[in-house]
Design a protein around this motif. Structure first.
Motif, PDB file in Angstrom:
ATOM      1  N   GLU A 174       4.874 -72.086  58.666  1.00  0.00           N
ATOM      2  CA  GLU A 174       4.515 -70.665  58.641  1.00  0.00           C
ATOM      3  C   GLU A 174       3.068 -70.486  58.184  1.00  0.00           C
TER       4      GLU A 174
ATOM      5  N   ASN B 203       0.052 -68.951  60.442  1.00  0.00           N
ATOM      6  CA  ASN B 203      -0.717 -67.789  59.964  1.00  0.00           C
ATOM      7  C   ASN B 203      -2.208 -68.101  59.899  1.00  0.00           C
ATOM      8  N   LYS B 204      -2.521 -69.303  59.454  1.00  0.00           N
ATOM      9  CA  LYS B 204      -3.926 -69.703  59.376  1.00  0.00           C
ATOM     10  C   LYS B 204      -4.535 -69.785  60.780  1.00  0.00           C
TER      11      LYS B 204
ATOM     12  N   GLU C  69      -5.185 -66.319  61.951  1.00  0.00           N
ATOM     13  CA  GLU C  69      -6.331 -65.788  61.212  1.00  0.00           C
ATOM     14  C   GLU C  69      -7.650 -66.306  61.784  1.00  0.00           C
TER      15      GLU C  69
ATOM     16  N   VAL D  23      -1.563 -63.514  68.272  1.00  0.00           N
ATOM     17  CA  VAL D  23      -0.394 -62.924  67.616  1.00  0.00           C
ATOM     18  C   VAL D  23       0.745 -62.807  68.622  1.00  0.00           C
TER      19      VAL D  23
END
Length: 710
Positions: A479, A483-484, A487, A493
């Protein structure tokens, strides 16, 4: 001047001794009471000191002498092997390795480091002396007593080929002299019967020495620790028999003659040349200087005349022979193709003889190639051993407890592969300690042992070498990785990624999930370099991880970079080569049940097992002709536990080929391992099967999707 060949021999032997030394110290740190390990590291350090003295490298000799003194104290149980002791020994070993590897044998570029080490060693010895003084002051006051003098008879009969072992008996006699006073010494020269039969490389004399010393007999025996097994060395305490040896009407020399130790002529010669001990000590420097040239001459002649079962060969020579064999393979393939084209014009007996001759030549070339390859292969144990030191140092730096378990140290690889593998291996281990293994407190909270475990394993698998680096740490937080990636804009997304794809994000340049940047860093920093290095040696790397259970990096490598066995196939007008070890079988495409599965592309039903189906000409973008599933050959390939069916137009045959690197001219081409020159002079590309599987995953949107097995 020192002979250059001797210096080169010293370097090679010192590299081996440093390997033994570092491995032994790492083991000794775990088992400080193990006398065998203590003796092993002491012998290695002693050999380095002796070799350096022999070739006149005073800096190395001095450093190893200081370190040997510490080891001797540990060996005699005068001091304990504390962390401070190991820090000094490791620092000294590192400095010696730098001097040897950087060819700075006289320490000209490491003067500051040498002085720092000497200061640390002197400071440590000063502490020891202070402790001894304090111990003496606090002990019960007793009348001062001088150490009791003992008397020894030392019989030294060395093997005649003692010089071939690199040992100089004169050095041992000088060291014996430092242990006390030599009262009398006699030379037994009875073997010097005929000067015409003398071999200058052999030793024909023996000694009997009477020594007065305050040291125990064990200390005297330690002087000859490295030669006592192969030579006739006898040390007798005669303290209670002095009257027998030194009094009465008979002199010592007469007693020796009487006991058959020496001849009467020997006694006369010795007595004529006998010198007092003070004169001997005064001339000791001159004697030693005079012996240096003799030592060099003896060693030079020994190198020329010694009969050995092994020989040192430079790797460049082996690589040159391998290249010559490679060219021979190409030329032989060319001759075979040209000759076999003419066989239709020959009678059958001549055809058979020609074919048999080629088979015999093939056999001989393959045998020579395998022998040369074997000579250029080295065990991976040396690289694994260097990792031990990294684990020790970084674990201490990060206040973590880590145990390293090594398996498969004897697994052999091409020297060039091992050289390029060293840095990626070290980087993965560093990351495992810094980012994988938790602190002892955190591990206890998770119900784990406070000491983490890192395992290194190497083994053969399907014609390849597999190296695994695994830890029982916190694993990869998928996770956090995802997410990194979002980012940083690497992933959009809502984009659906498999577990394997998420883990592979760690190989993106500069990608990291580390919350704290350290000199060791976190999992991800530098992993793109690791991937590139592995790819450059035709390897493949995969990640397996489970949260709070640990992570495993699996590296698959070829045995050698030079030559490969493969199957030549035809696709369109191009010929390609597939490594033989990656092929399971060939099947006729016309007889197979090939179906289109909605959303998953084409699959083939092979013995009730569904395998993804792909065409090579579309995969490699060689053309856009319509897919015809009822023609050509299906090649079933494997990559670990996964299989795939690739369609080709024709199987031409099996060939052993030489791999040529195309990366310099063409860059890194996905799915291509290199190229080779065929017998007719044409070039064929060599496929990289692991890379093909990765390429297929990227082509899911080409209208030929694959099952989720990939």
């Amino acid at each position: 001047m020192t002979d250059e060949s001797l210096v080169q021999t010293f370097i090679e032997e010192t590299e081996e001794n440093l390997e033994v030394l570092e491995t032994g110290l790492l083991e000794l740190e775990k088992k400080p009471q193990n006398q065998e390990l203590i003796d092993e590291v002491f012998r290695a350090m002693h050999s380095i000191k002796g070799g350096a003295g022999l070739v006149g490298l005073t800096k190395i000799s001095d450093i190893s002498h200081y370190l040997e003194n510490i080891l001797e104290e540990v060996r005699q149980a005068n001091i304990k092997a504390t962390e401070e002791v190991f820090t000094l020994l490791f620092s000294g070993t590192d400095l010696l390795r730098q001097m040897v590897q950087n060819n700075d044998l006289r320490g000209e570029n490491l003067a500051a480091e040498i002085e720092d080490l000497k200061s640390a060693l002197q400071l440590y010895h000063g502490k020891l002396e202070d402790q001894e003084i304090q111990s003496t002051e606090t002990s019960s006051v007793q009348p001062e007593q001088s150490a009791e003098k003992r008397y020894y008879k030392v019989d030294l009969e060395f093997r005649k080929d003692i010089f071939e072992t690199g040992t100089d008996p004169l050095m041992l006699l000088l060291e014996l002299n430092e242990c006390g006073n030599i009262l009398e010494s006699y030379v037994n020269a009875t073997d010097l019967d005929c000067l015409y039969e003398l071999d200058p490389h052999k030793l024909y004399i023996a000694w009997t020495v009477f020594l007065e010393s305050e040291q125990d007999i064990e200390d005297i025996e330690d002087i000859f620790i490295f030669v006592k097994e192969d030579n006739n060395i006898n040390i007798t305490d005669i303290s209670d028999e002095l009257d027998h040896w030194f009094s009465g009407d008979k002199k010592t020399g007469e007693l020796l003659v009487e006991r058959g130790l020496i001849s009467p002529g020997d006694v006369e010669k010795v007595l004529a040349k006998q010198k007092k001990i003070g004169e001997l000590l005064a001339e000791q420097g001159k004697v030693f200087d005079g012996q240096v040239d003799k030592i060099v001459d003896i060693q030079k002649n020994f190198r020329k005349s010694k009969k050995t079962k092994t020989v040192r060969v430079e790797t460049s020579i082996l690589e040159g022979v391998l290249n010559d064999i490679a060219e021979l393979l190409i030329a032989q393939s060319r001759v075979k193709d040209l000759t076999l084209d003419l066989t239709n014009k020959m009678d059958r007996s001549l055809q058979a003889e020609l074919i048999n001759s080629f088979q015999e030549v093939d056999k001989i070339i393959r045998q020579v190639q395998e022998e040369i390859l074997s000579a250029s292969m080295i065990p991976i144990g040396g690289t694994f051993t260097r990792v031990q030191r990294i684990v020790r140092d970084i674990a201490k730096e990060r206040d973590k407890e880590v145990e390293l378990i090594i398996k498969g140290k004897d697994t052999e690889l091409d020297r060039r592969i091992i050289e390029q593998l060293a840095d990626p291996l070290k980087h993965l281990v560093r990351n495992a300690i810094d980012h994988g293994i938790e602190t002892p407190a955190k591990r206890k909270e998770l119900g784990k042992p406070s000491k983490g475990t890192i395992k290194l394993n190497a083994f053969h698998q399907e014609g390849n070498i597999v190296i695994e680096i695994s830890d029982d740490g916190q694993g990869i937080d998928e996770e956090a990785v995802l997410n990194k990636a979002i980012e940083r804009g690497v992933v959009e997304v809502g984009q659906d990624l498999s577990e394997a794809e998420i883990k592979n994000l760690l190989f993106k340049p500069g990608f990291s999930t580390a919350k704290e940047v350290t000199d060791v860093s976190g999992r991800g920093v530098g992993l793109d370099v690791v991937m590139n290095n592995i790819k450059s040696i035709r390897g493949d790397i995969k990640i397996f991880s489970e949260k709070n259970e640990g992570t495993k990096f699996q590296i698959k490598l070829p045995l050698t970079l030079a030559i490969i066995d493969g199957i030549i196939i035809r696709v369109e007008e191009e010929r390609l080569l597939i490594p033989l070890t990656s092929i399971i079988e060939f099947v006729d495409a016309r007889k197979q049940d090939i179906k289109q599965v909605e959303g998953q592309g084409l699959i083939v039903n092979l013995r009730d097992k569904y395998i993804p189906y792909f065409t090579l000409y579309r995969l490699l973008k060689m053309g856009d002709r319509p897919i015809k599933t009822d023609e050509g050959i299906l090649i079933i390939l494997k990559d670990g536990q996964k299989n795939i069916a690739l369609q080709a137009d024709e199987i031409i045959g099996q060939e052993q080929v030489v791999i040529k690197n195309v990366k310099k001219n063409m860059g890194q081409a996905e799915g291509i391992a290199g190229a080779t020159i065929l017998g007719d002079g044409e070039v064929a590309l060599i496929l990289d099967v692991s890379s093909l599987f990765r390429l297929i995953r990227k082509r899911l949107d080409d209208g030929q999707g694959l099952t989720n097995q990939l």
